[in-house]
Design an enzyme around this catalytic site. Structure first.
Site, PDB file in Angstrom:
ATOM      1  CD  GLU A 170      80.414  -3.283  46.992  1.00 53.20           C
ATOM      2  OE1 GLU A 170      80.144  -2.069  47.091  1.00 53.20           O
ATOM      3  OE2 GLU A 170      80.045  -4.120  47.822  1.00 53.20           O
TER       4      GLU A 170
ATOM      5  N   GLY B  60      81.772   0.729  39.857  1.00 56.05           N
ATOM      6  CA  GLY B  60      80.689   1.050  38.928  1.00 56.05           C
ATOM      7  C   GLY B  60      81.224   1.990  37.870  1.00 56.05           C
TER       8      GLY B  60
ATOM      9  CB  CYS C  53      60.885  24.688  31.014  1.00 59.96           C
ATOM     10  SG  CYS C  53      60.247  26.339  30.881  1.00 59.96           S
TER      11      CYS C  53
ATOM     12  CE1 TYR D  25      76.027   5.658  39.729  1.00 61.11           C
ATOM     13  CE2 TYR D  25      78.283   6.166  39.113  1.00 61.11           C
ATOM     14  CZ  TYR D  25      77.393   5.445  39.863  1.00 61.11           C
ATOM     15  OH  TYR D  25      77.849   4.493  40.736  1.00 61.11           O
TER      16      TYR D  25
HETATM   17  C1  LIG Z   1      77.225   3.168  43.952  1.00 64.23           C
HETATM   18  C2  LIG Z   1      77.874   2.062  44.688  1.00 64.23           C
HETATM   19  C3  LIG Z   1      79.044   1.468  44.186  1.00 64.23           C
HETATM   20  C4  LIG Z   1      79.722   1.953  42.936  1.00 64.23           C
HETATM   21  O1  LIG Z   1      80.257   3.221  43.066  1.00 64.23           O
HETATM   22  P1  LIG Z   1      81.186   3.824  41.913  1.00 64.23           P
HETATM   23  O2  LIG Z   1      81.598   5.146  42.422  1.00 64.23           O
HETATM   24  O3  LIG Z   1      80.349   3.926  40.696  1.00 64.23           O
HETATM   25  O4  LIG Z   1      82.330   2.883  41.739  1.00 64.23           O
HETATM   26  C5  LIG Z   1      79.579   0.411  44.884  1.00 64.23           C
HETATM   27  N1  LIG Z   1      79.007  -0.053  46.027  1.00 64.23           N
HETATM   28  C6  LIG Z   1      77.891   0.487  46.538  1.00 64.23           C
HETATM   29  C7  LIG Z   1      77.322  -0.072  47.776  1.00 64.23           C
HETATM   30  C8  LIG Z   1      77.293   1.559  45.892  1.00 64.23           C
HETATM   31  O5  LIG Z   1      76.184   2.104  46.399  1.00 64.23           O
END
Ligand SMILES: *Cc1c(COP(=O)(O)O)cnc(C)c1O
Length: 416
Positions: A271, A273, A344, A373
């Site tokens: 997974e 991101g 501010c 992010y």
């Molecule tokens: C945020 C998240 C990811 C992705 O994390 P990265 O550090 O962006 O790769 C994968 N799985 C779950 C469950 C997450 O909460």
């Protein structure tokens, strides 16, 4: 190699930072399609085995045009909320390509996913009970806490002894009991140990661990190892990248041995991101003021923490580039400065005590590795408008992929 990432990668294609800002306004998120596609492919092919799938964790960046490209590159997707499910469906993802990883959600929220045929992962016994009540006889995945975590900041370590995530391993018997009680089918187990590891050893350890856990369940369809793959945020200092080839081969070896023992070619998922989207994004801003306060030189810009929260939230480092008259500044004369925003609060610092080429009013600042992010955590704090997002396409021309907020957007939810 030039010190500037955007020079080495021809990041801006046929355009330039000053032209982009003139056309689309400042500040501005700029993404490079070629880099995005390359990172998608690296993750789609991370582990050289059959029946492997990479899910893009879209909380890092959920721009719908980027999501469409990620799907084209063969990625599936993780969602963390009904809003993310909604956007993924709009981007063309099919329900079976979406995995909803829930955490402390209402029945209504869980139903939103189930009604659309989307598989839900739960991460507590009470949420497993809830799912059983509303979807008796259905499929479910359970997120376990493998007891080891990793990450660049304690706020993003999501496994181990100090986090709210996952079911503890000593509760496996309870998981089995609840699954039986509601006639559920446990189709997969998942984990996510934390965000931004640059040393893959903790990840590999967690993989071994979750595969051991998996042996306690029969007939799993998948095991999901989570995300967290780091990127080098300090490229200007020569920080090395994760060695994906070595990691992929190592994982392949572990998985192949495990599959033989388990007796089934269980699907393996990850997974990522940040890894997919961080480096294809640059945040541009404009310098409007310069001053010295008690020995500190402040470069005043429109890069407030409402636009990019990471430095304030996690003390994160982003490399900075300086552009003069549209060109990367290669000046040998440097000074130590703080790059600050227009919000501010005294904590509104984008980059602290950096030695950079001398900066003047009117120069443009580029904040590197801002694709993950970045926009997804941007807000309207101080009633500032969130910036536009622009994609530098494969042919080098820019295309707007999200318009800037308008003043009217700020009052859209009021009855006036
Ligand atoms: C945020 C998240 C990811 C992705 O994390 P990265 O550090 O962006 O790769 C994968 N799985 C779950 C469950 C997450 O909460």
């Amino acid at each position: 190699m030039h010190k500037y990432f955007t020079v080495n990668t021809n990041f801006y294609g046929k355009t330039s930072p000053d032209k982009l800002i003139k056309e689309f306004g400042s500040p501005l998120y700029v993404y490079n399609e070629a880099i995005f596609r390359e990172r998608c492919r690296e993750m789609a092919n991370l582990i050289p085995i059959e029946n492997f799938k990479s899910n893009f964790s879209i909380k890092a960046n959920s721009n719908i045009e980027l999501l469409k490209i990620a799907r084209e590159e063969g990625l599936h997707a993780d969602a963390m909320s009904p809003g993310e499910i909604f956007v993924l469906l709009k981007a063309g993802f099919q329900p079976e390509e979406i995995f909803y990883i829930s955490n402390n959600v209402s029945e209504e929220e869980m139903k939103y996913a189930i009604d659309r045929g989307i598989l839900v992962s739960v991460d507590s016994l009470s949420q497993l009970e809830m799912l059983g009540r509303i979807n008796r006889g259905g499929d479910v995945a359970v997120r376990f806490n493998p007891g080891v975590g990793a990450g660049h900041h304690e706020k993003v370590v999501t496994a181990g002894k100090k986090t709210k995530f996952g079911v503890n391993l000593d509760l496996i018997d309870d998981v089995k009991r609840i699954i039986k009680k509601y006639d559920l089918k446990l189709v997969g187990i998942n984990q996510h140990i934390g965000s931004l590891f640059m040393d893959a050893s903790a990840f590999v350890e967690s993989v071994k661990y979750i595969l051991e856990v998996a042996k306690q369940f029969e007939n799993l369809e998948f095991v999901d190892f989570g995300g967290g793959f780091g990127i080098p945020y300090r490229k200007q200092e020569g920080q090395p990248r994760l060695d994906l080839k070595e990691l992929g081969n190592k994982l392949a070896e572990i998985i192949t041995a495990w599959r033989k023992e388990y007796g089934k070619n269980v699907r393996i998922k990850i997974e990522p991101g940040r890894y997919i989207v961080a480096e294809c994004g640059v945040l541009l801003g404009t310098v409007y003021a310069k001053k010295k306060n008690y020995g500190h030189t402040y470069i005043g810009t429109d890069l407030g923490f409402n636009v990019l929260m990471r430095p304030v939230m996690y003390d994160s480092h982003h490399d900075i580039e300086v552009y003069k008259n549209g060109k990367p500044s290669e000046g040998t004369e440097t000074e130590v400065v703080d790059i600050v925003g227009n919000i501010c609060e005294s904590g509104d610092i984008m980059a602290k005590e950096r030695e950079l080429p001398v900066i003047d009013e009117g120069d443009i600042i580029g904040v590197m590795d801002a694709g993950a992010y970045g926009y997804s955590m941007a807000s309207n704090y101080n009633n500032r408008l969130r910036p536009a997002e622009v994609l530098i396409q494969l042919d080098g021309t820019p295309r707007i992929i999200r318009r800037r907020d308008t003043l009217e957007d700020l009052i859209r939810n009021f009855e006036i």
